[in-house]
Design a protein around this motif. Structure first.
Motif, PDB file in Angstrom:
ATOM      1  N   GLU A   2       0.824  -1.213   0.000  1.00  7.87           N
ATOM      2  CA  GLU A   2       0.000   0.000   0.000  1.00  7.87           C
ATOM      3  C   GLU A   2       0.858   1.264   0.000  1.00  7.87           C
ATOM      4  OE1 GLU A   2      -2.578  -0.344   3.394  1.00  7.87           O
ATOM      5  OE2 GLU A   2      -3.615  -2.083   2.577  1.00  7.87           O
ATOM      6  N   SER A   3       2.119   1.131   0.371  1.00  7.70           N
ATOM      7  CA  SER A   3       3.008   2.293   0.539  1.00  7.70           C
ATOM      8  C   SER A   3       4.315   2.100  -0.218  1.00  7.70           C
ATOM      9  CB  SER A   3       3.310   2.492   2.029  1.00  7.70           C
ATOM     10  OG  SER A   3       2.156   2.530   2.796  1.00  7.70           O
ATOM     11  N   LYS A   4       4.248   1.537  -1.411  1.00  9.99           N
ATOM     12  CA  LYS A   4       5.468   1.206  -2.161  1.00  9.99           C
ATOM     13  C   LYS A   4       6.397   2.407  -2.338  1.00  9.99           C
ATOM     14  CE  LYS A   4       4.850  -2.782  -5.029  1.00  9.99           C
ATOM     15  NZ  LYS A   4       4.895  -3.285  -6.390  1.00  9.99           N
ATOM     16  N   MET A   5       5.832   3.532  -2.732  1.00 13.63           N
ATOM     17  CA  MET A   5       6.675   4.708  -2.980  1.00 13.63           C
ATOM     18  C   MET A   5       7.330   5.180  -1.685  1.00 13.63           C
ATOM     19  SD  MET A   5       4.720   7.024  -5.836  1.00 13.63           S
ATOM     20  CE  MET A   5       3.113   7.002  -5.080  1.00 13.63           C
ATOM     21  N   GLU A   6       6.557   5.230  -0.610  1.00 19.87           N
ATOM     22  CA  GLU A   6       7.081   5.716   0.666  1.00 19.87           C
ATOM     23  C   GLU A   6       8.186   4.799   1.204  1.00 19.87           C
ATOM     24  OE1 GLU A   6       3.888   5.368  -0.163  1.00 19.87           O
ATOM     25  OE2 GLU A   6       2.722   7.077   0.545  1.00 19.87           O
ATOM     26  N   ILE A   7       7.961   3.484   1.110  1.00 19.51           N
ATOM     27  CA  ILE A   7       8.972   2.538   1.592  1.00 19.51           C
ATOM     28  C   ILE A   7      10.206   2.609   0.701  1.00 19.51           C
ATOM     29  CG2 ILE A   7       9.484   0.098   2.015  1.00 19.51           C
ATOM     30  CD1 ILE A   7       7.557   1.379   4.082  1.00 19.51           C
ATOM     31  N   GLY A   8      10.004   2.778  -0.589  1.00 21.61           N
ATOM     32  CA  GLY A   8      11.144   2.959  -1.496  1.00 21.61           C
ATOM     33  C   GLY A   8      11.963   4.179  -1.118  1.00 21.61           C
ATOM     34  N   LEU A   9      11.278   5.268  -0.786  1.00 23.53           N
ATOM     35  CA  LEU A   9      11.987   6.477  -0.346  1.00 23.53           C
ATOM     36  C   LEU A   9      12.697   6.245   0.975  1.00 23.53           C
ATOM     37  CD1 LEU A   9       9.354   9.214  -1.276  1.00 23.53           C
ATOM     38  CD2 LEU A   9      11.579   8.820  -2.371  1.00 23.53           C
ATOM     39  N   LEU A  10      12.061   5.521   1.868  1.00 22.88           N
ATOM     40  CA  LEU A  10      12.674   5.215   3.162  1.00 22.88           C
ATOM     41  C   LEU A  10      14.005   4.503   2.961  1.00 22.88           C
ATOM     42  CD1 LEU A  10      12.500   4.954   6.295  1.00 22.88           C
ATOM     43  CD2 LEU A  10      11.322   2.782   5.906  1.00 22.88           C
ATOM     44  N   LEU A  11      14.013   3.519   2.097  1.00 20.98           N
ATOM     45  CA  LEU A  11      15.212   2.714   1.896  1.00 20.98           C
ATOM     46  C   LEU A  11      16.276   3.429   1.063  1.00 20.98           C
ATOM     47  CD1 LEU A  11      13.436  -0.689   1.306  1.00 20.98           C
ATOM     48  CD2 LEU A  11      14.562   0.094   3.395  1.00 20.98           C
ATOM     49  N   LYS A  12      15.844   4.360   0.208  1.00 21.90           N
ATOM     50  CA  LYS A  12      16.782   5.013  -0.706  1.00 21.90           C
ATOM     51  C   LYS A  12      17.218   6.409  -0.264  1.00 21.90           C
ATOM     52  CE  LYS A  12      17.237   6.352  -5.533  1.00 21.90           C
ATOM     53  NZ  LYS A  12      16.562   6.549  -6.805  1.00 21.90           N
ATOM     54  N   GLU A  13      16.289   7.186   0.256  1.00 21.41           N
ATOM     55  CA  GLU A  13      16.555   8.609   0.463  1.00 21.41           C
ATOM     56  C   GLU A  13      16.786   9.036   1.913  1.00 21.41           C
ATOM     57  OE1 GLU A  13      17.252  10.278  -2.065  1.00 21.41           O
ATOM     58  OE2 GLU A  13      15.980   9.717  -3.755  1.00 21.41           O
ATOM     59  N   SER A  14      16.679   8.132   2.867  1.00 23.90           N
ATOM     60  CA  SER A  14      16.858   8.552   4.263  1.00 23.90           C
ATOM     61  C   SER A  14      18.231   9.172   4.556  1.00 23.90           C
ATOM     62  CB  SER A  14      16.550   7.414   5.241  1.00 23.90           C
ATOM     63  OG  SER A  14      17.358   6.311   5.021  1.00 23.90           O
ATOM     64  N   PRO A  15      19.292   8.818   3.815  1.00 27.18           N
ATOM     65  CA  PRO A  15      20.572   9.511   4.060  1.00 27.18           C
ATOM     66  C   PRO A  15      20.535  11.013   3.748  1.00 27.18           C
ATOM     67  CG  PRO A  15      20.970   7.446   2.921  1.00 27.18           C
ATOM     68  CD  PRO A  15      19.482   7.674   2.911  1.00 27.18           C
ATOM     69  N   ARG A  16      19.502  11.475   3.046  1.00 26.83           N
ATOM     70  CA  ARG A  16      19.382  12.902   2.720  1.00 26.83           C
ATOM     71  C   ARG A  16      18.940  13.737   3.924  1.00 26.83           C
ATOM     72  NH1 ARG A  16      21.741  10.855  -0.875  1.00 26.83           N
ATOM     73  NH2 ARG A  16      21.136  10.744  -3.037  1.00 26.83           N
ATOM     74  N   LEU A  17      18.448  13.083   4.960  1.00 22.14           N
ATOM     75  CA  LEU A  17      17.960  13.792   6.143  1.00 22.14           C
ATOM     76  C   LEU A  17      19.109  14.310   6.991  1.00 22.14           C
ATOM     77  CD1 LEU A  17      15.181  11.261   7.209  1.00 22.14           C
ATOM     78  CD2 LEU A  17      14.893  13.397   5.918  1.00 22.14           C
ATOM     79  N   ASN A  18      18.814  15.295   7.821  1.00 19.37           N
ATOM     80  CA  ASN A  18      19.850  15.782   8.739  1.00 19.37           C
ATOM     81  C   ASN A  18      20.074  14.744   9.829  1.00 19.37           C
ATOM     82  OD1 ASN A  18      18.237  16.328  11.166  1.00 19.37           O
ATOM     83  ND2 ASN A  18      17.403  18.083  10.069  1.00 19.37           N
ATOM     84  N   PRO A  19      21.180  14.825  10.561  1.00 17.91           N
ATOM     85  CA  PRO A  19      21.513  13.791  11.554  1.00 17.91           C
ATOM     86  C   PRO A  19      20.419  13.558  12.604  1.00 17.91           C
ATOM     87  CG  PRO A  19      23.428  15.159  11.147  1.00 17.91           C
ATOM     88  CD  PRO A  19      22.280  15.801  10.414  1.00 17.91           C
ATOM     89  N   GLU A  20      19.765  14.609  13.058  1.00 21.58           N
ATOM     90  CA  GLU A  20      18.711  14.439  14.065  1.00 21.58           C
ATOM     91  C   GLU A  20      17.527  13.670  13.488  1.00 21.58           C
ATOM     92  OE1 GLU A  20      19.942  17.653  13.309  1.00 21.58           O
ATOM     93  OE2 GLU A  20      21.364  17.653  14.975  1.00 21.58           O
ATOM     94  N   GLN A  21      17.154  14.005  12.267  1.00 18.20           N
ATOM     95  CA  GLN A  21      16.049  13.304  11.614  1.00 18.20           C
ATOM     96  C   GLN A  21      16.417  11.846  11.348  1.00 18.20           C
ATOM     97  OE1 GLN A  21      15.756  15.961   8.271  1.00 18.20           O
ATOM     98  NE2 GLN A  21      13.942  16.996   9.103  1.00 18.20           N
ATOM     99  N   GLN A  22      17.669  11.612  10.951  1.00 17.33           N
ATOM    100  CA  GLN A  22      18.113  10.237  10.710  1.00 17.33           C
ATOM    101  C   GLN A  22      18.020   9.397  11.981  1.00 17.33           C
ATOM    102  OE1 GLN A  22      21.773   9.636   8.555  1.00 17.33           O
ATOM    103  NE2 GLN A  22      21.336  11.343   7.188  1.00 17.33           N
ATOM    104  N   VAL A  23      18.349   9.983  13.114  1.00 14.92           N
ATOM    105  CA  VAL A  23      18.252   9.264  14.389  1.00 14.92           C
ATOM    106  C   VAL A  23      16.799   8.872  14.662  1.00 14.92           C
ATOM    107  CG1 VAL A  23      18.452   9.537  16.904  1.00 14.92           C
ATOM    108  CG2 VAL A  23      20.348  10.203  15.433  1.00 14.92           C
ATOM    109  N   ILE A  24      15.871   9.792  14.428  1.00 12.84           N
ATOM    110  CA  ILE A  24      14.451   9.506  14.648  1.00 12.84           C
ATOM    111  C   ILE A  24      13.997   8.362  13.740  1.00 12.84           C
ATOM    112  CG2 ILE A  24      12.105  10.427  14.399  1.00 12.84           C
ATOM    113  CD1 ILE A  24      13.343  13.185  15.265  1.00 12.84           C
ATOM    114  N   ILE A  25      14.374   8.420  12.471  1.00 14.03           N
ATOM    115  CA  ILE A  25      13.985   7.375  11.518  1.00 14.03           C
ATOM    116  C   ILE A  25      14.596   6.037  11.926  1.00 14.03           C
ATOM    117  CG2 ILE A  25      14.242   6.592   9.116  1.00 14.03           C
ATOM    118  CD1 ILE A  25      12.104   8.815   9.544  1.00 14.03           C
TER     119      ILE A  25
END
Length: 188
Positions: free
Chosen positions: A93-116
């Motif tokens: 149901e969330s293919k695009m979102e999960i794809g972004l999670l696995l591919k784009e999470s390094p683009r977040l700032n360090p604090e956001q990466q910790v939360i994720i």
């Protein structure tokens, strides 16, 4: 107000998935949302904040699906099968979102990466708890429980890349084969 914010997130999810996070400009996103750049910044601090909201909400949704699969009155085998079933359902149901999670999470700032990362760990922790229950009843071979939990997490989360529920293997078939693989291996 919340409806507009959700609309921006939906449009951003499509654009980030289609073009990549780095290749989607804030101007392009604002135009697709029929907003000015300033109007977009009314809802989000920056493009990174939009990505964070996409990833965080997808993990929240996955956590809800996995949590709903666990019933302490049921056997861990039943719960693990439901975790796989509910997890795959959420990912489909969330293919695009999960794809972004696995591919784009390094683009977040360090604090956001910790939360994720912490939210991902919470999902894996739920899976590991059920595997631990299996271990406590003496049902497991000598495996590292964390390795097993990450294996199930990987099967669930990476299914967005290759699994097509309208293909040769239905979602039910996917869950059955994954459960069979997990509990019985592949050897005759």
């Amino acid at each position: 107000m919340a409806g507009r914010k959700e609309e921006i997130i939906k449009v951003a999810t499509v654009l980030f998935s289609k073009n990549g996070y780095d290749n989607t400009s804030i101007r392009e996103l604002a135009k697709a949302c029929e907003l000015s750049v300033a109007g977009l910044y009314y809802f989000f601090q920056n493009k990174e904040d939009i990505l964070f909201n996409i990833l965080n909400s997808s993990l929240d949704r996955l956590m809800q699906y996995v949590s709903s699969a666990i019933n302490k009155n049921d056997s861990p085998q039943t719960n693990i099968k439901r975790i796989i079933d509910h997890g795959v359902q959420c990912v489909m149901e969330s293919k695009m979102e999960i794809g972004l999670l696995l591919k784009e999470s390094p683009r977040l700032n360090p604090e956001q990466q910790v939360i994720i990362k912490n939210n991902e760990r919470e999902v894996i922790h739920l899976i590991r708890n059920e595997i631990s229950r299996l271990n406590d009843e003496g049902s497991l071979k000598n495996f590292n429980l964390t390795f097993l939990a990450f294996s199930i997490w990987s099967i669930i989360s990476f299914s967005h890349n290759w699994f097509n529920p309208e293909g040769q293997l239905s979602t039910k078939g996917f869950v059955t084969e994954t459960t069979e693989l997990f509990f019985n291996g592949v050897l005759k």
